[in-house]
Design a protein around this motif. Structure first.
Motif, PDB file in Angstrom:
ATOM      1  N   TRP A 127       0.799  -1.225   0.000  1.00 28.92           N
ATOM      2  CA  TRP A 127       0.000   0.000   0.000  1.00 28.92           C
ATOM      3  C   TRP A 127       0.842   1.291   0.000  1.00 28.92           C
ATOM      4  CZ3 TRP A 127      -4.889  -0.060   3.672  1.00 28.92           C
ATOM      5  CH2 TRP A 127      -5.822   0.887   3.242  1.00 28.92           C
ATOM      6  N   PRO A 128       1.820   1.415   0.925  1.00 28.76           N
ATOM      7  CA  PRO A 128       2.545   2.689   0.968  1.00 28.76           C
ATOM      8  C   PRO A 128       3.268   3.026  -0.331  1.00 28.76           C
ATOM      9  CG  PRO A 128       3.103   1.321   2.862  1.00 28.76           C
ATOM     10  CD  PRO A 128       2.325   0.467   1.926  1.00 28.76           C
ATOM     11  N   LEU A 153      -8.856   2.782  -2.551  1.00 26.18           N
ATOM     12  CA  LEU A 153     -10.187   3.175  -2.062  1.00 26.18           C
ATOM     13  C   LEU A 153     -11.151   2.001  -1.901  1.00 26.18           C
ATOM     14  CD1 LEU A 153     -10.638   6.421  -4.176  1.00 26.18           C
ATOM     15  CD2 LEU A 153      -9.877   6.226  -1.806  1.00 26.18           C
TER      16      LEU A 153
ATOM     17  N   ASN B  45      -9.342   9.632   0.675  1.00 26.88           N
ATOM     18  CA  ASN B  45      -8.549   8.693   1.472  1.00 26.88           C
ATOM     19  C   ASN B  45      -9.181   8.365   2.816  1.00 26.88           C
ATOM     20  OD1 ASN B  45      -6.088   7.958   0.075  1.00 26.88           O
ATOM     21  ND2 ASN B  45      -5.562  10.121   0.133  1.00 26.88           N
ATOM     22  N   GLY B 128       1.055   5.338   5.480  1.00 27.79           N
ATOM     23  CA  GLY B 128       2.182   5.497   4.564  1.00 27.79           C
ATOM     24  C   GLY B 128       1.706   5.894   3.178  1.00 27.79           C
ATOM     25  N   PHE B 129       0.597   5.270   2.741  1.00 27.89           N
ATOM     26  CA  PHE B 129       0.068   5.649   1.429  1.00 27.89           C
ATOM     27  C   PHE B 129      -0.388   7.099   1.444  1.00 27.89           C
ATOM     28  CE2 PHE B 129      -3.259   6.476  -1.605  1.00 27.89           C
ATOM     29  CZ  PHE B 129      -2.707   5.986  -2.781  1.00 27.89           C
ATOM     30  N   ARG B 132       2.525   9.437   1.306  1.00 29.37           N
ATOM     31  CA  ARG B 132       3.150   9.475  -0.025  1.00 29.37           C
ATOM     32  C   ARG B 132       2.203  10.049  -1.070  1.00 29.37           C
ATOM     33  NH1 ARG B 132       7.293   4.504  -1.008  1.00 29.37           N
ATOM     34  NH2 ARG B 132       8.231   4.476   1.040  1.00 29.37           N
ATOM     35  N   HIS B 136       2.890  12.915  -3.576  1.00 33.80           N
ATOM     36  CA  HIS B 136       2.548  12.756  -5.003  1.00 33.80           C
ATOM     37  C   HIS B 136       1.745  13.960  -5.495  1.00 33.80           C
ATOM     38  CE1 HIS B 136       1.538  10.400  -8.576  1.00 33.80           C
ATOM     39  NE2 HIS B 136       0.267  10.741  -8.407  1.00 33.80           N
ATOM     40  N   ARG B 137       0.757  14.353  -4.698  1.00 32.68           N
ATOM     41  CA  ARG B 137      -0.109  15.477  -5.103  1.00 32.68           C
ATOM     42  C   ARG B 137       0.633  16.805  -5.038  1.00 32.68           C
ATOM     43  NH1 ARG B 137      -5.723  13.896  -5.004  1.00 32.68           N
ATOM     44  NH2 ARG B 137      -5.818  11.701  -4.442  1.00 32.68           N
ATOM     45  N   VAL B 141       7.296  13.736  -5.249  1.00 33.28           N
ATOM     46  CA  VAL B 141       7.830  12.438  -5.713  1.00 33.28           C
ATOM     47  C   VAL B 141       8.336  12.573  -7.137  1.00 33.28           C
ATOM     48  CG1 VAL B 141       7.286  10.038  -6.192  1.00 33.28           C
ATOM     49  CG2 VAL B 141       6.190  11.175  -4.288  1.00 33.28           C
TER      50      VAL B 141
END
Lengths: 841, 141
Positions: A127-128, A153, B45, B128-129, B132, B136-137, B141
């Motif tokens: 996921w990360p 999602l 999210n 973590g997602f 990141r 990213h946004r 990155v």
């Protein structure tokens, strides 16, 4: 009657058989292609789980699971021809076209080289890095941004509380929580149940003979007069098999559709042939060699739908397919070149997926494939020679393809199998540089019989995953359930139950301060106590995870292809297999054995040269804590500990060293064997380390054998590199160990320098070494026959060596995919000259 | 909110590109909190997501918690007693490496025992997602 035809006898190497243009193109595309994450399976499974509230219940029944898999099978994308993949470029991963003319339709995922996701097990650790995974340094995977969104999602959130680890944690007592914590420290042991069970060999013989419809009919008959839970089991079997039939029919339909669009006559014919084949099998009995391979292939994709793609193995294909091959040859419908071509295509299909490995795991344990072992040769159930034409044809296909997956393993029974066969196995190793691994039937069968297998069961073993033997289609053994870092047991005994990695907290039992011990026997007792304690912790945790599997992860698909469940109406996960076990593999055997010998000799002065000074235990510990980098005394001590002339080293036929290795393997076998697993089986012990001897090595401090902190451990059952100059003695030391203690397999990794100038002599010597090692009782041997210079070149120019195969410790890997540490470990291995048997590096 | 976001955004960029300070955690959590309101799509999210995170140094010098509930995020500048996951880290650099860095750094932080995680790791994977995703946004990155 000999099963070797005159044609194969003329040239066992089958040199006239070559890759055809079609397979050449596909092979090229295969090496060009980067793995692509495939969310197809995860999407279907998640949707079904949500819609049916599967995890709202106390238990998920086998019928629930079967209905879910049937639904997935019926709705999967029907991939008959792959048309595109993603390749590595300087600007990242870019698409490229593929010309796919494979006779086998269908795929494990919807991608050309896919990474299937099993979120109920372990996919969430990706996921990360979903946004960065296509750019990471080690083994990047392609993923579309829309797939990132779906995973983030819609899929992953559903599984946050519903995977094996978390479901177990919720049910765990305070004591059990401590065991889970032990795993999270990484240095003691790893238990792989949260990721999968998989590691086993299904039985394909029944589906080849009767077809899926035959098994469905058998299930119906077996329901008669049975309890409702047993009837539910058989209904579940029928559900999943009907799903596989629909999947196959869908592929046939798609092939027909594509044939309708095709204008080129030959391609049209190929597609129609696929349609015809997939309409017949696997529903009905296979009638020819191609149908046999197709049957196995389609069932294999279905098995992977249920069981994560780690260590599932195909077993003795040269045996179960031989009758179909022979029939085709006799009818004139097949020749050897065509058989090689079909197998090359089949090999590519087997390798059409890779396991999902997150970035951190790549660093510690990277480079692994799915480890799908295929076994050839040896003896049959009655003990007669089982080597046949297909054995040689599979060897030739392996030589031509040089793929990481499938992982080819060859059995050899001295005297019963011919020496020419052994010679051919050694030749294939020289040609490929690394495969097949060789297994000594006599030793393996002895080991399995010691675990109460009947002679017929033991003789019918196949190799699982890396090198683990298991009776074909009847042994449910999860051979990689536990990876035990034995150097941690040594560490706990040196530090009275604490570990340098976890600081001052008490981890193991207090076994005393070794500086107060008067004899080596006292130190051994401490080591034994810590070892047994680690075994208790790891097996208890494995059993706990196993019970979670029983509650939430029934296995109807695998149960349909197994001896036992169909007879007694019991799921594999509930103990339905004819033979049940769990497997542990031990990391750091040689380093621990040499460390014990070092302590015995330099601290307790057993057998010591009177001129050599005694080293106080506290001084030894001091040097270890300074990583031998303090004053000159530290360096001198390290030299003394590292030299085989000064301290006994396993691999030199030294009596003290041999005795210590024997004591360790006997202790481990006895301690594991005392424990029952959650399916009513026993624990079996093996010594194959994959890449974890490098991973665990990075976590551990300096050891009494002179190994410095963070250095790699020795692999498998192999003696420590650099201390065994004489190959004959090395082989003798390993063969000296009791095979009865190795029922979960061993990997002896040796490296040979092929540059000797005389190919024939090189081959003859290799054969002689293997014969002698097997004759003395050695169980397994695997080689890298690649020069030191070639390895160095491959480190510096990996793009020039995309298919450089190496044996790691058990499975084969592409050298370029390994971590720097693992590459170094292979380069640093003792390298023997085949001409002299002496170490050259 | 906009000012808070601009400030957190700018400081977070600095923390991600240079040496992480004790303020790293604060900027990260407030940066995330603001981003949920201001960055299109980022709030997806935490839709239907509930989770309680505690981040703390071994000496408790730095401690903060993030609570996600009903599509909202609340930051607490202390360690809450109840959590789904608790991350104990040696220093800000270790936490940054653990959450953001690729390759070697994650392994090194584990090897050096610089980060210890208690509880459900999947919450960390999700966090973590999100961290990141923010990178990213923001185009970092």
């Amino acid at each position: 009657m000999s099963q070797i035809s005159a044609e194969v006898s003329r040239d066992l190497s089958l040199k006239s058989c070559e890759l055809t243009e079609g397979v050449k193109k596909l092979r090229k595309a295969y090496f060009k292609a980067a793995p692509e994450i495939c969310i197809e399976r995860a999407k279907f499974v998640t949707k079904f789980s949500i819609e049916n509230g599967l995890f709202e219940r106390e238990r998920i029944t086998i019928l629930d699971k079967a209905r879910m898999y049937r639904k997935v099978l019926e709705n999967r994308v029907s991939v008959v021809r792959h048309s595109a993949g993603y390749k590595y470029t300087r600007d990242g991963l870019k698409p490229f076209d593929i010309v796919d003319t494979s006779p086998f339709a269908g795929s494990t995922t919807s991608k050309f080289k896919g990474v299937p996701l099993y979120p109920e097990f372990f996919a969430l650790n990706l996921w990360p890095e979903l946004w960065t995974i296509s750019k990471r340094n080690s083994n990047p995977y392609h993923i579309h941004s829309r797939e990132v969104e779906v995973l983030n999602l819609d899929i992953f959130p559903h599984w946050m509380e519903k995977n094996i680890l978390e479901l177990t944690r919720k049910r765990a007592s305070r004591e059990d929580q401590k065991k889970i914590k032990l795993v999270q420290h990484l240095v003691f042991f790893l238990t792989s149940k949260p990721e999968c069970i998989s590691h086993t060999i299904p039985d394909f013989s029944k589906v080849l003979e009767f077809g899926l419809q035959g098994i469905i009919d058998e299930a119906e008959k077996n329901k008669d007069g049975k309890s409702s839970s047993t009837i539910e089991f058989y209904t579940a079997i029928q559900e999943v098999l009907k799903g596989i039939i629909v999947y196959s029919r869908n592929l046939a339909k798609e092939a027909e559709r594509l044939a309708g669009l095709e204008t080129e006559g030959n391609l049209k014919e190929q597609l129609l042939a696929i349609a015809e084949t997939y309409r017949r099998v696997p529903e009905f009995p296979a009638q020819n060699f191609r149908e046999g391979l197709t049957t196995i292939w389609i069932c294999w994709t279905a098995i992977h739908l249920e069981n994560p793609n780690i260590g599932l193995s195909l077993g003795r294909l040269d045996q179960i397919l031989y009758a179909l091959y022979q029939k085709d040859i006799n009818n004139g419908n097949l020749d050897i070149q065509k058989a090689v071509d079909l197998l090359c295509h089949f090999w590519l299909k087997i390798g059409d997926h890779v396991p999902a490995i997150p970035e951190a795991a790549e660093q510690l344990f990277g480079g692994t494939g799915s480890n799908q072992a295929i076994t050839i040769g040896g003896v049959d159930r009655n003990g007669t020679n089982a080597v046949n034409d297909l054995t040689y044809i599979m060897l030739r296909a392996t030589e031509l393809m040089k793929l990481r997956d499938p992982n080819l393993n060859a059995r050899y029974y001295q005297v019963i199998n011919s020496k020419d066969y052994l010679k051919r196995l050694c030749e294939a190793n020289i040609v490929t540089g690394a495969t097949p691994a060789l297994h000594n039937d006599k030793a393996v069968i002895k080991a399995l019989e010691a675990k109460n297998e009947t002679p017929k069961q033991a003789r019918d073993y196949g190799i699982i995953g890396c090198v683990e033997p298991g009776s074909n289609g009847r042994f449910y053994g999860h051979s990689a359930a536990i990876l035990l870092n034995l150097t941690s047991a040594l560490e706990l005994s040196m530090f009275n139950g604490t570990h340098r990695h976890t600081g001052e907290r008490q981890i193991g039992p207090e076994t005393g301060d070794p500086s107060t011990f008067n004899t080596f026997g006292e130190f051994w007792n401490a080591f034994e106590t810590q070892t047994r304690w680690l075994i208790e912790q790891s097996t208890a945790l494995n059993n706990l995870f196993g019970k979670t599997h029983q509650c939430f992860y029934p296995t109807p698909i695998l149960s349909a292809f197994f001896e036992g469940p169909m007879q007694n109406g019991k799921d594999l996960i509930e103990g339905g297999a004819a033979i049940n076990a769990s497997g542990a593999t031990i990391i750091g055997l040689a380093d621990v054995a040499d460390s014990l010998s070092a302590i015995q000799r330099v601290v307790f002065r057993e057998g010591a040269d009177p001129r050599e000074k005694r080293v106080a235990f506290a001084d030894l510990i001091g040097a270890l804590e300074r990583n031998f980098e303090g004053d000159t005394n530290d360096k001198a001590l390290r030299l003394r500990l590292s030299k085989s002339e000064k301290t006994p080293k396993y691999g030199n036929e030294d009596p003290m060293a041999n005795q210590n290795v024997c004591r360790i393997v006997e202790l481990l076998d006895e301690a594991f064997d005392m424990i029952n697993n959650y399916r009513g089986g026993k624990y079996r012990v093996g010594y194959w380390t994959m890449t974890s001897h490098a991973g665990f090595g990075r976590l551990m401090g300096a050891l009494p054998n002179g190994r410095k902190a963070s250095e790699n451990f020795s692999s498998g059952i192999t003696p420590v590199s650099g201390v065994t100059p004489d190959l004959v003695k090395t082989l003798g030391s390993v063969a000296f160990l009791p095979p009865e203690c190795f029922s979960n397999g061993v990997a002896l990794n040796l490296k040979f320098n092929p540059i000797d100038g005389d190919d024939q002599k090189m081959l003859d010597n290799l054969v002689a070494y293997v014969e002698s090692y097997f004759g003395d009782g050695g169980m397994e041997i695997q080689f890298n026959v690649i020069s030191h210079d070639k390895f160095i070149e491959a480190v510096n120019n990996p793009e020039d060596y995309p298919d450089l195969l190496v044996r790691v410790s058990g499975y084969t890997a592409y050298f370029k995919d390994l971590t720097r540490e693992m590459q170094k470990e292979i380069i640093d291995r003792t390298e023997y000259r085949l001409s002299t048997g002496r170490a050259s590096y | 909110m906009l000012r808070k976001w601009l400030n957190a955004n700018s400081m977070l960029r600095t923390e991600l590109s240079g040496v992480a300070t004790d303020k790293f955690l604060e900027f990260l959590l407030y940066g995330m909190d603001s981003a949920f309101w201001l960055l299109k799509g980022y709030k997806q999210n935490i839709k239907n997501f509930s989770g309680r995170y505690v981040f703390t140094t071994q000496n408790n010098r730095v401690a903060a918690s993030a609570v996600f509930k009903d599509g909202d995020m609340v930051v607490h500048e202390k360690a809450l007693n109840q959590w789904d996951v608790k991350v104990t880290f040696k220093n800000a650099q270790a936490l940054r490496d653990f959450l953001f860095s690729g390759d070697q750094d994650i392994v090194d932080s584990l090897l050096k025992n610089e980060v210890e995680v208690d509880g459900n790791l999947n919450y960390i994977y999700k966090f973590g997602f999100m961290a990141r995703d923010l990178e990213h946004r923001l185009g970092i990155v």
